[in-house]
Write a protein that holds these residues in place. Structure first.
Motif, PDB file in Angstrom:
ATOM      1  N   LYS A 249      -5.869  -2.604   6.092  1.00  0.00           N
ATOM      2  CA  LYS A 249      -4.747  -2.860   6.995  1.00  0.00           C
ATOM      3  C   LYS A 249      -5.129  -3.985   7.938  1.00  0.00           C
ATOM      4  CE  LYS A 249      -0.832  -0.913   8.656  1.00  0.00           C
ATOM      5  NZ  LYS A 249       0.262  -1.828   8.557  1.00  0.00           N
ATOM      6  N   SER A 250      -4.203  -4.913   8.157  1.00  0.00           N
ATOM      7  CA  SER A 250      -4.406  -6.018   9.081  1.00  0.00           C
ATOM      8  C   SER A 250      -3.115  -6.209   9.856  1.00  0.00           C
ATOM      9  CB  SER A 250      -4.764  -7.297   8.319  1.00  0.00           C
ATOM     10  OG  SER A 250      -4.907  -8.382   9.203  1.00  0.00           O
ATOM     11  N   GLY A 251      -3.041  -5.599  11.034  1.00  0.00           N
ATOM     12  CA  GLY A 251      -1.789  -5.636  11.801  1.00  0.00           C
ATOM     13  C   GLY A 251      -0.708  -4.893  11.055  1.00  0.00           C
ATOM     14  N   ALA A 252       0.414  -5.575  10.803  1.00  0.00           N
ATOM     15  CA  ALA A 252       1.527  -4.961  10.073  1.00  0.00           C
ATOM     16  C   ALA A 252       1.445  -5.247   8.575  1.00  0.00           C
ATOM     17  CB  ALA A 252       2.850  -5.477  10.632  1.00  0.00           C
ATOM     18  N   SER A 253       0.352  -5.846   8.137  1.00  0.00           N
ATOM     19  CA  SER A 253       0.201  -6.223   6.730  1.00  0.00           C
ATOM     20  C   SER A 253      -0.963  -5.492   6.080  1.00  0.00           C
ATOM     21  CB  SER A 253      -0.051  -7.732   6.616  1.00  0.00           C
ATOM     22  OG  SER A 253       1.030  -8.454   7.135  1.00  0.00           O
ATOM     23  N   TRP A 254      -0.952  -5.517   4.753  1.00  0.00           N
ATOM     24  CA  TRP A 254      -2.058  -5.002   3.950  1.00  0.00           C
ATOM     25  C   TRP A 254      -2.703  -6.179   3.245  1.00  0.00           C
ATOM     26  CZ3 TRP A 254      -3.884  -0.189   4.203  1.00  0.00           C
ATOM     27  CH2 TRP A 254      -3.062   0.773   4.789  1.00  0.00           C
ATOM     28  N   VAL A 255      -4.020  -6.249   3.315  1.00  0.00           N
ATOM     29  CA  VAL A 255      -4.793  -7.266   2.607  1.00  0.00           C
ATOM     30  C   VAL A 255      -5.388  -6.591   1.379  1.00  0.00           C
ATOM     31  CG1 VAL A 255      -6.820  -8.761   2.713  1.00  0.00           C
ATOM     32  CG2 VAL A 255      -5.339  -8.523   4.719  1.00  0.00           C
TER      33      VAL A 255
ATOM     34  N   TYR B 139       0.395  -8.593   2.219  1.00  0.00           N
ATOM     35  CA  TYR B 139       1.777  -8.149   2.096  1.00  0.00           C
ATOM     36  C   TYR B 139       2.177  -7.346   3.320  1.00  0.00           C
ATOM     37  CZ  TYR B 139       6.047  -6.478  -0.086  1.00  0.00           C
ATOM     38  OH  TYR B 139       7.348  -6.221  -0.369  1.00  0.00           O
ATOM     39  N   ARG B 140       3.258  -7.749   3.938  1.00  0.00           N
ATOM     40  CA  ARG B 140       3.783  -7.037   5.102  1.00  0.00           C
ATOM     41  C   ARG B 140       4.767  -5.981   4.626  1.00  0.00           C
ATOM     42  NH1 ARG B 140       4.496  -8.200  10.761  1.00  0.00           N
ATOM     43  NH2 ARG B 140       6.255  -6.984  11.537  1.00  0.00           N
ATOM     44  N   VAL B 141       4.467  -4.743   4.961  1.00  0.00           N
ATOM     45  CA  VAL B 141       5.338  -3.631   4.583  1.00  0.00           C
ATOM     46  C   VAL B 141       6.358  -3.447   5.701  1.00  0.00           C
ATOM     47  CG1 VAL B 141       5.439  -1.180   4.042  1.00  0.00           C
ATOM     48  CG2 VAL B 141       3.528  -2.549   3.231  1.00  0.00           C
ATOM     49  N   GLY B 142       7.626  -3.363   5.343  1.00  0.00           N
ATOM     50  CA  GLY B 142       8.703  -3.216   6.324  1.00  0.00           C
ATOM     51  C   GLY B 142       8.584  -1.936   7.135  1.00  0.00           C
ATOM     52  N   THR B 143       9.418  -1.813   8.130  1.00  0.00           N
ATOM     53  CA  THR B 143       9.359  -0.656   9.017  1.00  0.00           C
ATOM     54  C   THR B 143       9.580   0.652   8.280  1.00  0.00           C
ATOM     55  OG1 THR B 143      11.687  -0.984   9.567  1.00  0.00           O
ATOM     56  CG2 THR B 143      10.069  -1.949  11.059  1.00  0.00           C
ATOM     57  N   ALA B 144      10.316   0.601   7.178  1.00  0.00           N
ATOM     58  CA  ALA B 144      10.538   1.812   6.392  1.00  0.00           C
ATOM     59  C   ALA B 144       9.284   2.165   5.597  1.00  0.00           C
ATOM     60  CB  ALA B 144      11.722   1.624   5.452  1.00  0.00           C
ATOM     61  N   GLY B 145       8.367   1.211   5.466  1.00  0.00           N
ATOM     62  CA  GLY B 145       7.141   1.469   4.728  1.00  0.00           C
ATOM     63  C   GLY B 145       7.363   1.420   3.230  1.00  0.00           C
ATOM     64  N   ALA B 146       6.331   1.713   2.508  1.00  0.00           N
ATOM     65  CA  ALA B 146       6.384   1.743   1.048  1.00  0.00           C
ATOM     66  C   ALA B 146       5.350   2.741   0.577  1.00  0.00           C
ATOM     67  CB  ALA B 146       6.081   0.361   0.476  1.00  0.00           C
ATOM     68  N   THR B 147       5.633   3.386  -0.520  1.00  0.00           N
ATOM     69  CA  THR B 147       4.645   4.301  -1.074  1.00  0.00           C
ATOM     70  C   THR B 147       3.469   3.487  -1.583  1.00  0.00           C
ATOM     71  OG1 THR B 147       5.536   4.230  -3.310  1.00  0.00           O
ATOM     72  CG2 THR B 147       6.473   5.907  -1.804  1.00  0.00           C
ATOM     73  N   PRO B 148       2.290   4.089  -1.693  1.00  0.00           N
ATOM     74  CA  PRO B 148       1.143   3.359  -2.243  1.00  0.00           C
ATOM     75  C   PRO B 148       1.442   2.807  -3.637  1.00  0.00           C
ATOM     76  CG  PRO B 148       0.409   5.393  -1.224  1.00  0.00           C
ATOM     77  CD  PRO B 148       1.910   5.429  -1.246  1.00  0.00           C
ATOM     78  N   ASP B 149       2.123   3.579  -4.460  1.00  0.00           N
ATOM     79  CA  ASP B 149       2.448   3.146  -5.810  1.00  0.00           C
ATOM     80  C   ASP B 149       3.377   1.935  -5.780  1.00  0.00           C
ATOM     81  OD1 ASP B 149       2.133   4.043  -8.735  1.00  0.00           O
ATOM     82  OD2 ASP B 149       4.292   3.691  -8.524  1.00  0.00           O
ATOM     83  N   ALA B 150       4.388   1.961  -4.900  1.00  0.00           N
ATOM     84  CA  ALA B 150       5.325   0.836  -4.801  1.00  0.00           C
ATOM     85  C   ALA B 150       4.624  -0.417  -4.303  1.00  0.00           C
ATOM     86  CB  ALA B 150       6.484   1.204  -3.877  1.00  0.00           C
ATOM     87  N   LEU B 151       3.721  -0.282  -3.331  1.00  0.00           N
ATOM     88  CA  LEU B 151       2.981  -1.441  -2.839  1.00  0.00           C
ATOM     89  C   LEU B 151       2.111  -2.025  -3.955  1.00  0.00           C
ATOM     90  CD1 LEU B 151       2.099  -3.408  -0.646  1.00  0.00           C
ATOM     91  CD2 LEU B 151       0.391  -1.717   0.068  1.00  0.00           C
ATOM     92  N   ALA B 152       1.408  -1.177  -4.671  1.00  0.00           N
ATOM     93  CA  ALA B 152       0.549  -1.642  -5.767  1.00  0.00           C
ATOM     94  C   ALA B 152       1.371  -2.358  -6.835  1.00  0.00           C
ATOM     95  CB  ALA B 152      -0.217  -0.470  -6.373  1.00  0.00           C
TER      96      ALA B 152
END
Length: 162
Positions: free
Chosen positions: A149-155, A105-118
């Motif tokens: 973390k893998s570049g701009a994405s999370w695995v 999942y690529r998190v946008g430039t604004a980012g995301a909280t850990p809870d929101a990503l999960a």
């Protein structure tokens, strides 16, 4: 506190309907890494869906967790993205059942909280028939989650076993 104890505490509190901030593995809440927080939240949301579908909550298993962590690291470092054979987990952890969910999942430039990503990752899995079947399998008793973390994405790798 160790990751396993904190996760058990979080699961116990969530079962009671209480929300709590839980420190991730081998870190205080103030120094927790983003990935550690995502891992704890993925298990929380997984168990919320399992309970909503009359399934038993899964608990963190150290061997299964090591496999999830290692596979997430492998996928992130190689840039590849594929499932491994469930036999690695069943033989390596002496289990009779294993399954795996993966996400990138690529998190946008604004980012995301850990809870929101999960929450987003678990929602994606619930909207995919194969991943949903793994997440809600009545065979699953144990889980492990790896986030890298893998570049701009999370695995993200979540393994289940029994």
């Amino acid at each position: 506190m160790p990751k396993r104890l904190l996760l058990v505490l979080a699961l116990a509190l969530s079962t009671l309907g209480t929300t709590a901030t839980v420190a991730p593995p081998t870190a205080t809440a103030a120094t927790a890494t983003y990935a550690d927080q995502v891992e704890v939240a993925i298990t929380k949301y997984t168990n919320a869906h399992r309970r909503a579908h009359s399934r038993r909550a899964v608990v963190l298993g150290s061997c299964v967790d090591r496999y999830a962590e290692a596979w997430a690291g492998h996928l992130a470092s190689t840039g590849r993205f594929y499932h491994r054979s469930w036999r690695a987990i069943t033989s390596g952890c002496n289990r009779r059942y294993a399954s795996e969910n993966i996400a990138k999942y690529r998190v946008g430039t604004a980012g995301a909280t850990p809870d929101a990503l999960a929450r987003t990752i678990v929602r994606m899995w619930m909207n995919s028939s194969g991943h949903r079947a793994n997440l809600l399998s009545s065979k699953a008793r144990i889980t492990g989650v790896g986030v890298r973390k893998s570049g701009a994405s999370w695995v993200v790798v979540q393994n289940f076993a029994a």
